[in-house]
Design a protein around this motif. Structure first.
Motif, PDB file in Angstrom:
ATOM      1  N   LEU A 220      -0.392 -12.053  11.218  1.00 26.99           N
ATOM      2  CA  LEU A 220      -0.910 -12.641  12.458  1.00 26.99           C
ATOM      3  C   LEU A 220      -1.753 -13.876  12.177  1.00 26.99           C
ATOM      4  CD1 LEU A 220      -1.950  -9.604  14.653  1.00 26.99           C
ATOM      5  CD2 LEU A 220      -0.268 -11.363  15.170  1.00 26.99           C
TER       6      LEU A 220
ATOM      7  N   THR B 135      -8.581  -4.080  12.753  1.00 28.75           N
ATOM      8  CA  THR B 135      -8.440  -4.208  11.294  1.00 28.75           C
ATOM      9  C   THR B 135      -9.761  -4.635  10.669  1.00 28.75           C
ATOM     10  OG1 THR B 135      -7.564  -6.409  11.689  1.00 28.75           O
ATOM     11  CG2 THR B 135      -5.984  -4.717  11.137  1.00 28.75           C
TER      12      THR B 135
ATOM     13  N   PHE C 186     -11.186  -2.454   7.743  1.00 28.94           N
ATOM     14  CA  PHE C 186     -11.341  -3.029   6.416  1.00 28.94           C
ATOM     15  C   PHE C 186     -12.796  -3.094   5.987  1.00 28.94           C
ATOM     16  CE2 PHE C 186      -7.286  -5.813   6.808  1.00 28.94           C
ATOM     17  CZ  PHE C 186      -6.525  -4.672   6.719  1.00 28.94           C
TER      18      PHE C 186
ATOM     19  N   ALA D 299       1.560  -4.248  -0.971  1.00 30.15           N
ATOM     20  CA  ALA D 299       1.629  -3.113  -1.896  1.00 30.15           C
ATOM     21  C   ALA D 299       1.367  -3.578  -3.326  1.00 30.15           C
ATOM     22  CB  ALA D 299       2.993  -2.440  -1.796  1.00 30.15           C
TER      23      ALA D 299
ATOM     24  N   ILE E  42      -3.502  -9.062  20.441  1.00 33.39           N
ATOM     25  CA  ILE E  42      -3.675  -9.534  19.067  1.00 33.39           C
ATOM     26  C   ILE E  42      -5.135  -9.465  18.679  1.00 33.39           C
ATOM     27  CG2 ILE E  42      -3.529 -11.584  17.597  1.00 33.39           C
ATOM     28  CD1 ILE E  42      -0.993 -12.339  19.109  1.00 33.39           C
TER      29      ILE E  42
ATOM     30  N   MET F 216      -5.814  -9.503   2.223  1.00 34.27           N
ATOM     31  CA  MET F 216      -5.435 -10.046   3.526  1.00 34.27           C
ATOM     32  C   MET F 216      -5.553 -11.566   3.528  1.00 34.27           C
ATOM     33  SD  MET F 216      -7.132  -9.418   7.155  1.00 34.27           S
ATOM     34  CE  MET F 216      -8.203 -10.802   6.903  1.00 34.27           C
TER      35      MET F 216
ATOM     36  N   GLY G  35      -0.032  -6.712   8.430  1.00 33.65           N
ATOM     37  CA  GLY G  35      -0.012  -7.081   9.846  1.00 33.65           C
ATOM     38  C   GLY G  35      -1.048  -8.142  10.152  1.00 33.65           C
ATOM     39  N   ALA G  36      -2.280  -7.888   9.731  1.00 33.73           N
ATOM     40  CA  ALA G  36      -3.349  -8.842  10.030  1.00 33.73           C
ATOM     41  C   ALA G  36      -3.060 -10.170   9.332  1.00 33.73           C
ATOM     42  CB  ALA G  36      -4.688  -8.283   9.575  1.00 33.73           C
TER      43      ALA G  36
ATOM     44  N   ILE H  39      -1.154   3.171   5.795  1.00 35.35           N
ATOM     45  CA  ILE H  39      -1.512   2.447   7.024  1.00 35.35           C
ATOM     46  C   ILE H  39      -2.365   1.231   6.678  1.00 35.35           C
ATOM     47  CG2 ILE H  39      -2.842   2.627   9.169  1.00 35.35           C
ATOM     48  CD1 ILE H  39      -1.809   5.509   9.348  1.00 35.35           C
ATOM     49  N   GLU H  40      -3.241   1.399   5.680  1.00 31.65           N
ATOM     50  CA  GLU H  40      -4.055   0.258   5.287  1.00 31.65           C
ATOM     51  C   GLU H  40      -3.178  -0.883   4.760  1.00 31.65           C
ATOM     52  OE1 GLU H  40      -8.311  -0.039   3.486  1.00 31.65           O
ATOM     53  OE2 GLU H  40      -6.946   0.449   1.879  1.00 31.65           O
TER      54      GLU H  40
ATOM     55  N   TYR I 271      -6.162  -5.965  18.010  1.00 32.51           N
ATOM     56  CA  TYR I 271      -5.650  -5.493  16.724  1.00 32.51           C
ATOM     57  C   TYR I 271      -6.473  -6.067  15.572  1.00 32.51           C
ATOM     58  CZ  TYR I 271      -2.593  -4.728  12.772  1.00 32.51           C
ATOM     59  OH  TYR I 271      -2.110  -4.358  11.555  1.00 32.51           O
ATOM     60  N   LEU I 272      -6.787  -7.349  15.675  1.00 26.75           N
ATOM     61  CA  LEU I 272      -7.560  -7.971  14.604  1.00 26.75           C
ATOM     62  C   LEU I 272      -8.951  -7.358  14.523  1.00 26.75           C
ATOM     63  CD1 LEU I 272      -6.568 -11.730  14.737  1.00 26.75           C
ATOM     64  CD2 LEU I 272      -5.948 -10.022  13.055  1.00 26.75           C
TER      65      LEU I 272
ATOM     66  N   PRO J 258      -9.444  -4.365   0.905  1.00 23.44           N
ATOM     67  CA  PRO J 258      -8.297  -4.962   1.587  1.00 23.44           C
ATOM     68  C   PRO J 258      -8.488  -6.419   1.999  1.00 23.44           C
ATOM     69  CG  PRO J 258      -9.404  -3.404   3.013  1.00 23.44           C
ATOM     70  CD  PRO J 258     -10.099  -3.323   1.697  1.00 23.44           C
ATOM     71  N   VAL J 259      -9.745  -6.853   2.179  1.00 25.32           N
ATOM     72  CA  VAL J 259      -9.933  -8.201   2.729  1.00 25.32           C
ATOM     73  C   VAL J 259      -9.429  -9.301   1.786  1.00 25.32           C
ATOM     74  CG1 VAL J 259     -11.614  -9.830   3.641  1.00 25.32           C
ATOM     75  CG2 VAL J 259     -11.811  -7.426   4.175  1.00 25.32           C
TER      76      VAL J 259
ATOM     77  N   LEU K  94     -18.448  -5.472   3.484  1.00 27.26           N
ATOM     78  CA  LEU K  94     -18.000  -6.471   2.515  1.00 27.26           C
ATOM     79  C   LEU K  94     -18.971  -7.634   2.433  1.00 27.26           C
ATOM     80  CD1 LEU K  94     -15.145  -7.126   0.987  1.00 27.26           C
ATOM     81  CD2 LEU K  94     -15.178  -8.975   2.616  1.00 27.26           C
TER      82      LEU K  94
ATOM     83  N   ASP L  87      10.640  -1.137  -3.752  1.00 26.79           N
ATOM     84  CA  ASP L  87      10.028  -2.448  -3.898  1.00 26.79           C
ATOM     85  C   ASP L  87      10.071  -2.931  -5.348  1.00 26.79           C
ATOM     86  OD1 ASP L  87       8.617  -4.584  -2.821  1.00 26.79           O
ATOM     87  OD2 ASP L  87       6.804  -3.810  -3.755  1.00 26.79           O
TER      88      ASP L  87
ATOM     89  N   ILE M   3      -0.103  -1.459   5.516  1.00 28.53           N
ATOM     90  CA  ILE M   3       0.615  -2.082   6.633  1.00 28.53           C
ATOM     91  C   ILE M   3      -0.335  -2.953   7.446  1.00 28.53           C
ATOM     92  CG2 ILE M   3       1.867  -1.595   8.764  1.00 28.53           C
ATOM     93  CD1 ILE M   3       3.034   0.842   7.357  1.00 28.53           C
ATOM     94  N   ASN M   4      -1.593  -2.480   7.600  1.00 28.50           N
ATOM     95  CA  ASN M   4      -2.565  -3.275   8.337  1.00 28.50           C
ATOM     96  C   ASN M   4      -2.870  -4.591   7.631  1.00 28.50           C
ATOM     97  OD1 ASN M   4      -3.028  -1.833  10.641  1.00 28.50           O
ATOM     98  ND2 ASN M   4      -4.615  -0.558   9.726  1.00 28.50           N
ATOM     99  N   ILE M   5      -2.968  -4.523   6.304  1.00 33.49           N
ATOM    100  CA  ILE M   5      -3.198  -5.771   5.557  1.00 33.49           C
ATOM    101  C   ILE M   5      -2.075  -6.752   5.872  1.00 33.49           C
ATOM    102  CG2 ILE M   5      -3.215  -6.798   3.254  1.00 33.49           C
ATOM    103  CD1 ILE M   5      -4.501  -4.218   2.237  1.00 33.49           C
TER     104      ILE M   5
ATOM    105  N   LEU N 126       7.703  -3.845  -6.984  1.00 30.05           N
ATOM    106  CA  LEU N 126       6.575  -3.214  -7.679  1.00 30.05           C
ATOM    107  C   LEU N 126       7.005  -1.931  -8.381  1.00 30.05           C
ATOM    108  CD1 LEU N 126       3.497  -2.814  -8.179  1.00 30.05           C
ATOM    109  CD2 LEU N 126       3.430  -1.639  -6.001  1.00 30.05           C
TER     110      LEU N 126
END
Lengths: 292, 438
Positions: free
Chosen positions: A100, B38, B42, A227, B31, A158, A96-97, A89-90, B34-35, A154-155, B47, B289, A92-94, B291
């Motif tokens: 966007l 995340t 994250f 990935a 959106i 991203m 997705g964000a 999920i992480e 969602y952001l 993840p940042v 961070l 993939d 996919i979130n990377i 990878l």
């Protein structure tokens, strides 16, 4: 009569000469291409740690090991799948964000780089070159630099993917923008709308289906990229895969679970996005038929 | 009667407007939500705490500047001058840049009045304009004795029993028991053209050009090419390897995918079963993939460009297979029928009826992939160890050769842009050639 006959003969010889020359050219190109392929393969084979012919029969060794271990511990597989679901999920979130944010950046950049729509027409070449550079930058470069500054996680991934996405989508978006009708924009301008209002209300409704279609395609690509970036330390399923691989034999059941998750995630997202993209493009085609 | 009709129309229109308004405000809100989600998943707040601003500063500073170390071994008394403190950049014994005067007392001019002097007896002085003379002496076991001008100790001086560090805008002085070291910072990429052991180091461009014309071009090129600091020969080779990976992978995939695509196209492969098998086959190659293919292949073939090329080849066989079979399904049947009516055999029908129709489409797809695979090859190279991707990761791991990292980044960007331009040029040429020629 004879004259016509003669001219047909001439034509035939001319034609045959043309065909021969073309065949010769095709043949030369083919030979060059084959020579390039073969010599390139030989150079690559030479520079590789293990040779191609030595490695060929070992090709299935690793998959076999992983598979046999996964089959041996088949009972644990569901548990592994659940363990690694959060990191999937992480990943996919990377993606997705990043898609966007990248798409939003691309939207602005592409509008600034399209003739007729740009806010500062003189700066169009600048924004074009900027998009070219952003597009050319491989994600891994930015990700590695950012990992050095921010630490793993993840940042960095991203940001890296979003940066590349903004450039890649920006180019596609600006191609879409070029086909947009300027009439709504002019209409809005005549009532005193600002640049942002003209773009948002005049251009967006025209281009959004195409934007969405491209963004979905990019999302598919970005899942793969995210990935891979995980594998160099940016979190998500790639990172877990690297860990389970480095433990070596005995942990391959985990690797198998991760392979499975990644495979199905990519296939499912592929299917969903191609379904929606088809709808988007076909919907547009139907509309075009009506207006025509 | 008409009233009610207009009323219903108005209600409908209102409903449409409401829905539109909901979309116009709801979508951006979605959106945003969602952001925000995340952002927290994250761990961005954490961070920001971990953010290492010093690393960022070092990276940026190092990517456009370099420092030269002047080091004295306090036991033996030798003075060594080295660019970036590396052995490859060390000045030969007895020579020095013009801002260092060697001798009984070594005088190091850091410009703007900052002067460091290495004195005998392991002593050193640093004259800081506007502050005064700082004296320090390394006294074996007892550590470092420092004498500062009167007043409070400023922030830029870090003094302890065994160590003294002075950091000014002109440079840095470090004194420990074992050694005394001065850094001076310069702008630019050090020794980019010639290293210190080359006779051409320090000459101006005009002088080098003059010598090149007087018959030394080969030696000049050799010194530049084998520069130990920047390794231009290895970098060029690595770039070539990366392009090679992309070329072999893309072209190999196209060669493998073309015949398979015929088997997967509805109008060429009558057997439903074969079609389905081929399609699942493509989906599998694409779905696994790059990878994963890279990892699997690296196990069999070891790291290197061949592994990267094969990983690209296998992944793209799936993509090309799918795209080619779609292109084949869109082929115009009329040309094939026309050929059939002249008694052409199946192979001839494909060669003259199908291939000319699909070539432009296939070529443009292949060339598009060639460009994007150059980028992939960089990434795959970083994982499997080949090409410019490997050099990039190696330079990053040292965490100090950031000038090399920025050099490689510039090269990668130029390489990808060049491939982009080249594939575009080839595409225009080949495809427009097709229209007029065939």
């Amino acid at each position: 009569m004879a004259e016509i006959h003669g001219s047909i003969d001439d034509m035939r010889t001319d034609y045959m000469a043309l065909v021969r020359r073309k065949r010769l050219m095709d043949g030369i190109i083919l030979i060059i291409f084959v020579a390039l392929m073969v010599s390139g393969f030989m150079v690559a084979d030479d520079r590789n740690a293990g040779g191609f012919w030595d490695g060929l029969h070992r090709f299935f060794d690793f998959p076999k090991e992983v598979l046999s271990e996964a089959v041996d511990k088949a009972g644990e597989l569901p548990a592994h799948l659940i363990t690694f679901l959060p990191s999937l999920i992480e990943t996919i979130n990377i993606a997705g964000a990043a898609t966007l944010i990248g798409a939003m950046g691309a939207m602005v950049l592409s509008l600034l780089a399209t003739r007729g729509l740009a806010l500062w027409p003189r700066l169009i070449p600048l924004f074009r070159r900027l998009m070219d550079i952003m597009r050319a930058m491989p994600e891994i470069v930015i990700a590695l630099v950012l990992i050095f500054i921010m630490g793993g996680g993840p940042v960095p991934a991203m940001i890296a993917i979003a940066f590349h996405t903004a450039g890649a989508l920006g180019k596609l978006f600006s191609e879409v923008n070029e086909n947009a009708s300027l009439k709504p924009v002019e209409g809005l301008q005549s009532v005193g709308a600002s640049w942002a209002q003209r773009m948002w209300l005049g251009v967006m409704p025209q281009v959004s289906p195409n934007y969405l279609s491209y963004a979905l395609l990019r999302f598919e690509i970005n899942i793969r990229a995210s990935a891979i970036l995980g594998f160099v330390g940016a979190g998500g399923i790639g990172y877990e895969l690297k860990n389970s691989m480095s433990w070596g034999q005995g942990q391959y059941d985990e690797a198998a679970a991760i392979f499975l998750l990644l495979f199905f995630a990519i296939v499912i997202v592929d299917q969903i996005s191609s379904h929606f993209r088809e709808q988007l493009t076909h919907g547009r085609k139907d509309k075009r038929k009506v207006t025509a | 009667m008409t009233m009610t009709a207009t009323q219903t129309l108005k209600i409908e229109a209102d409903a449409i407007f409401r829905r539109k308004r909901l979309m116009a405000f709801g979508l951006p809100l979605l959106i945003l939500v969602y952001l925000a989600y995340t952002l927290f998943s994250f761990d961005v707040p954490g961070l920001i705490k971990r953010f290492e601003i010093d690393n960022a500063r070092a990276l940026v500073a190092d990517s456009y500047s370099y420092k030269t170390h002047v080091t004295r071994d306090n036991r033996a008394g030798d003075v060594v001058i080295a660019v970036e403190g590396e052995r490859k950049g060390t000045y030969p014994e007895g020579t020095s840049p013009d801002w260092v005067t060697l001798g009984e007392e070594t005088r190091i001019d850091l410009e703007n009045g900052h002067v460091v002097t290495f004195l005998p007896e392991k002593a050193v002085t640093y004259d800081v304009p506007g502050y005064g003379l700082i004296q320090a002496q390394s006294v074996g076991r007892k550590g470092v004795i420092t004498t500062l001008p009167e007043g409070d100790v400023p922030e830029w001086i870090n003094k302890s029993k065994n160590r003294l560090t002075i950091t000014t805008e002109a440079g840095r002085l470090t004194v420990t028991r074992n050694r005394t070291e001065v850094f001076r910072y310069f702008t630019g990429w050090e020794l980019f053209f010639f290293t210190l052991d080359s006779p051409y180091h320090g000459l101006s461009f005009g002088e080098v050009l003059g010598r090149a014309f007087s018959g030394e071009a080969g030696a000049i090129l050799h010194d530049f090419w084998t520069n130990k600091m920047w390794r231009h020969d290895e970098v060029a080779w690595a770039m070539f390897e990366t392009v090679l990976m992309a070329f072999l992978g893309t072209m190999g995939a196209a060669i493998v995918a073309l015949p398979l695509a015929f088997l997967a196209a509805k109008n060429f492969s009558p057997l439903m079963l074969v079609r389905q098998v081929m399609r699942r086959f493509f989906d599998f190659f694409r779905g696994v993939d790059a990878l994963i293919w890279t990892i699997v292949l690296a196990r069999a073939f070891g790291p290197g460009p061949l592994t990267g090329a094969l990983a690209i080849l296998i992944t793209d066989t799936g993509s090309f297979g799918k795209m080619f079979s779609e292109a084949l399904e869109n082929v115009d049947e009329k040309q094939i029928e026309g050929l059939q009516s002249t008694g052409a055999k199946p192979v001839q029908r494909y060669r003259f009826g199908v291939i000319p129709q699909v070539t432009p489409v296939l070529l443009s797809q292949i060339l598009y992939y060639l460009e994007s695979n150059t980028r992939s090859a960089t990434i795959i190279g970083a994982i499997t160890g080949g090409g410019i991707g490997l050099m990039l990761t190696q330079a990053m791991i040292t965490q100090k050769d950031w000038e090399e990292v920025s050099y490689y980044i510039v090269l990668v960007i130029l390489m990808v842009m060049l491939m982009d331009w080249f594939s575009g040029w080839l595409r225009r040429r080949l495809i427009s050639g097709d229209e007029s020629g065939r």
